[in-house]
Design a protein around this motif. Structure first.
Motif, PDB file in Angstrom:
ATOM      1  N   GLY A   1     -10.790   4.271  -1.288  1.00 37.82           N
ATOM      2  CA  GLY A   1      -9.614   4.976  -0.804  1.00 37.82           C
ATOM      3  C   GLY A   1      -8.328   4.548  -1.482  1.00 37.82           C
ATOM      4  O   GLY A   1      -7.246   4.921  -1.047  1.00 37.82           O
ATOM      5  N   VAL A   2      -8.433   3.754  -2.551  1.00 36.60           N
ATOM      6  CA  VAL A   2      -7.239   3.279  -3.247  1.00 36.60           C
ATOM      7  C   VAL A   2      -7.302   3.590  -4.745  1.00 36.60           C
ATOM      8  O   VAL A   2      -6.627   2.955  -5.552  1.00 36.60           O
TER       9      VAL A   2
ATOM     10  N   GLY B   1       2.125   8.205  -6.173  1.00 37.32           N
ATOM     11  CA  GLY B   1       1.092   9.228  -6.250  1.00 37.32           C
ATOM     12  C   GLY B   1      -0.196   8.826  -5.592  1.00 37.32           C
ATOM     13  O   GLY B   1      -0.836   7.861  -6.010  1.00 37.32           O
ATOM     14  N   ARG B   2      -0.568   9.558  -4.542  1.00 33.93           N
ATOM     15  CA  ARG B   2      -1.818   9.308  -3.851  1.00 33.93           C
ATOM     16  C   ARG B   2      -2.463  10.641  -3.505  1.00 33.93           C
ATOM     17  O   ARG B   2      -1.797  11.558  -3.010  1.00 33.93           O
ATOM     18  N   ALA B   3      -3.745  10.772  -3.764  1.00 32.65           N
ATOM     19  CA  ALA B   3      -4.463  11.994  -3.410  1.00 32.65           C
ATOM     20  C   ALA B   3      -4.332  12.234  -1.909  1.00 32.65           C
ATOM     21  O   ALA B   3      -4.515  11.320  -1.109  1.00 32.65           O
ATOM     22  N   GLY B   4      -3.984  13.451  -1.537  1.00 33.67           N
ATOM     23  CA  GLY B   4      -3.815  13.774  -0.134  1.00 33.67           C
ATOM     24  C   GLY B   4      -2.448  13.418   0.406  1.00 33.67           C
ATOM     25  O   GLY B   4      -2.159  13.652   1.580  1.00 33.67           O
ATOM     26  N   GLY B   5      -1.583  12.839  -0.445  1.00 32.91           N
ATOM     27  CA  GLY B   5      -0.243  12.464  -0.019  1.00 32.91           C
ATOM     28  C   GLY B   5       0.784  12.936  -1.025  1.00 32.91           C
ATOM     29  O   GLY B   5       0.657  14.000  -1.627  1.00 32.91           O
ATOM     30  N   SER B   6       1.810  12.129  -1.216  1.00 29.05           N
ATOM     31  CA  SER B   6       2.855  12.460  -2.171  1.00 29.05           C
ATOM     32  C   SER B   6       2.290  12.525  -3.592  1.00 29.05           C
ATOM     33  O   SER B   6       1.433  11.723  -3.966  1.00 29.05           O
ATOM     34  N   ARG B   7       2.789  13.477  -4.371  1.00 33.26           N
ATOM     35  CA  ARG B   7       2.385  13.576  -5.779  1.00 33.26           C
ATOM     36  C   ARG B   7       3.042  12.495  -6.628  1.00 33.26           C
ATOM     37  O   ARG B   7       2.675  12.292  -7.775  1.00 33.26           O
TER      38      ARG B   7
ATOM     39  N   SER C   1       0.819  -1.208   0.000  1.00 37.63           N
ATOM     40  CA  SER C   1       0.000   0.000   0.000  1.00 37.63           C
ATOM     41  C   SER C   1       0.853   1.259   0.000  1.00 37.63           C
ATOM     42  O   SER C   1       0.496   2.270  -0.608  1.00 37.63           O
ATOM     43  N   SER C   2       2.002   1.197   0.666  1.00 38.89           N
ATOM     44  CA  SER C   2       2.860   2.381   0.738  1.00 38.89           C
ATOM     45  C   SER C   2       3.404   2.781  -0.626  1.00 38.89           C
ATOM     46  O   SER C   2       3.823   3.924  -0.825  1.00 38.89           O
ATOM     47  N   LEU C   3       3.391   1.854  -1.594  1.00 40.46           N
ATOM     48  CA  LEU C   3       3.845   2.203  -2.938  1.00 40.46           C
ATOM     49  C   LEU C   3       2.934   3.241  -3.587  1.00 40.46           C
ATOM     50  O   LEU C   3       3.372   3.996  -4.464  1.00 40.46           O
ATOM     51  N   GLN C   4       1.670   3.280  -3.188  1.00 43.22           N
ATOM     52  CA  GLN C   4       0.792   4.311  -3.740  1.00 43.22           C
ATOM     53  C   GLN C   4       1.277   5.706  -3.369  1.00 43.22           C
ATOM     54  O   GLN C   4       1.129   6.646  -4.147  1.00 43.22           O
ATOM     55  N   ASP C   5       1.851   5.863  -2.184  1.00 42.24           N
ATOM     56  CA  ASP C   5       2.412   7.165  -1.825  1.00 42.24           C
ATOM     57  C   ASP C   5       3.660   7.467  -2.637  1.00 42.24           C
ATOM     58  O   ASP C   5       3.922   8.626  -2.979  1.00 42.24           O
TER      59      ASP C   5
END
Length: 504
Positions: free
Chosen positions: A285-286, A68-74, A61-65
């Protein structure tokens, strides 16, 4: 292959998995509030095989950050595309323009969030590696879990070392604040050595394929391809060629006949994809935000008319006209252009091109299905050709590899020689080197590779300064611009961290 969040987040374990994926905590509130991600709180409750499985899922899941994850890292495109000649950003509120203009300041929130995301991912991997040994598992299952998180850790460190150079090398769970202060930046050679060790273990212990609910987890091929890229980046050309050759000439992965189908959300698990970060829309949320992030500043009415979803485009990653010119020079038969960029529906109002690789109909502004492809077969073919060529010139095998990519770009059968488009047997080392640079730019545009390719081949400074000259802007880069600043917040928190040259 891509990870299927449809399976992961449905069923009885969904709430627990989502909670773990979003972060865990200990009873020490002060510990939680520290900024340095190497001091993430220890995770309680790793007592059985299910909790270890959930820990591995949290690492995925941390790979989404990281991507790119909305509300997190671009995500990686901020570092891999915006600084390059492929892209520019017209959005200043996000401070993405600092990457475009090479005016980065060390308090840039995008640099900070990516650092945090990187060490959060690494911390989750280290927790599994530190705790799975005490859990009752078969050796095969334990080693597979170890291999998965070591692949993820290697990927996180590979991005980090290309972004910052020397970085803290944390390979164990950190349990106390004093322990955390022992981690300063380590030499690049040490970081790469750890990456290679992690990937070698992953390669030996991951399955060739993943199926069913495991579809999308790392495979042997993913570890091999990433290790090949790591070796190529270090200019270990013979080792890179040896590692990539079985993938380049084997049948496990193939080029899809139609270039556009590589990126279709209805065709995400396809034979060209070696590893991708999976996103799934549906208010879980994913979902991915790339459709919204890269779309021009359309109104809600315009996006509804175009793709059937109401949102406002944000223009985070706009196609530079220099890339359009490169596609134009490649010829009208290059089918990659139609997928790689397009003009807005109202070019009079907004004339910026945007990429079509991430078009979907999101259920909300940041909830689309687009995966982020990390490794695919075309990348492997071009890397293999480069690794061979840099050892003294092209061989028949190297030319075969790159010619497959060229043929597919013209909608021709990739396995059949074509004298009209193929690079001939007499191609020189210099000619192939130049062609590979172009083919990687056109084939992999907006997938997060261009800037890192230019740095890897020592071409960033001449290529970018020539680009700025063509664009008639005063910007020029030098050696200090090849790395990004260490976030000032991290230096203030951990005084043994140092800054990269050229940044305050």
């Amino acid at each position: 292959m891509t990870i299927d969040f449809k399976h992961i987040f449905k069923g009885a374990g969904a709430a627990a998995l989502l909670g773990l994926a979003l972060g865990t905590s200990s009873c020490d509130k002060d510990f939680i509030e520290l900024n340095d991600p190497t001091r993430l709180p220890t995770t309680e409750g790793y007592t059985d095989s299910l909790s270890i499985f959930n820990g591995v899922t949290a690492a995925y899941s941390s790979l989404q950050d990281l991507y790119g994850r909305a509300g997190g890292s671009r995500g990686i495109f901020v570092f891999g595309e915006i600084p390059s000649d492929n892209s520019f950003t017209v959005t200043s509120g996000e401070r993405l323009n600092e990457f475009n203009d090479f005016t980065l300041i060390s308090d840039n929130n995008n640099v900070q969030s990516y650092w945090l995301s990187t060490y959060r991912a690494i911390a989750r991997c280290n927790i599994v590696l530190g705790r799975a040994g005490a859990i009752k598992l078969t050796d095969a299952t334990r080693n597979r879990y170890y291999a998965e998180v070591r692949f993820i850790r290697a990927l996180a460190y590979f991005n980090a070392v290309r972004i910052w150079g020397e970085v803290p090398l944390v390979t164990q769970e950190i349990e106390t604040i004093p322990d955390a202060y022992q981690f300063g930046r380590r030499p690049v050679t040490e970081v790469y050595a750890q990456i290679e060790q992690d990937l070698a273990f992953a390669e030996q212990n991951l399955p060739v394929t993943q199926t069913g609910v495991n579809l999308g987890r790392a495979t042997k091929g993913a570890a091999t391809a990433l290790l090949g890229k790591v070796l190529l980046t270090q200019k270990k050309y013979q080792q890179a060629a040896d590692k990539l050759q079985p993938l380049a000439t084997g049948s496990t992965y193939t080029l899809l006949p139609v270039y556009a189908n590589v990126f279709a959300t209805t065709n995400e698990v396809n034979n060209e994809i070696i590893f991708a970060v999976r996103y799934t829309k549906g208010a879980l949320g994913v979902g991915s935000a790339f459709t919204t992030w890269f779309m021009p500043a359309y109104t809600a009415a315009q996006t509804t008319a175009l793709i059937g979803a109401s949102f406002t485009g944000q223009q985070f990653n706009t196609v530079d006209t220099d890339l359009v010119a490169a596609f134009t020079a490649s010829g009208t038969t290059d089918v990659r252009a139609a997928t790689s960029y397009t003009l807005p529906i109202n070019p009079v109002a907004t004339s910026q091109y945007y990429t079509k690789k991430y078009i979907d109909t999101p259920t909300s502004a940041t909830d689309a299905d687009n995966d982020w492809i990390v490794l695919r077969h075309a990348d492997v073919l071009l890397m293999y050709a480069e690794a061979v060529n840099e050892q003294g010139g092209p061989t028949a095998a190297a030319l075969t590899a790159v010619n497959q990519v060229i043929r597919r770009s013209r909608n021709l059968p990739v396995g059949t020689a074509n004298a009209t488009v193929d690079l001939p047997a007499g191609t020189t080392q210099g000619t192939l080197r130049t062609r590979l640079e172009l083919e990687r730019r056109l084939e992999l545009s907006f997938e997060g590779h261009r800037w890192f390719d230019l740095v890897r081949t020592d071409r960033a400074i001449p290529v970018m300064n020539a680009f700025f000259t063509r664009a008639n802007v005063a910007t020029r880069i030098d050696q200090n611009d090849l790395l990004f600043p260490v976030p000032i917040q991290e230096i203030q928190t951990n005084p043994i961290l140092t800054q990269n040259p050229g940044y305050n």
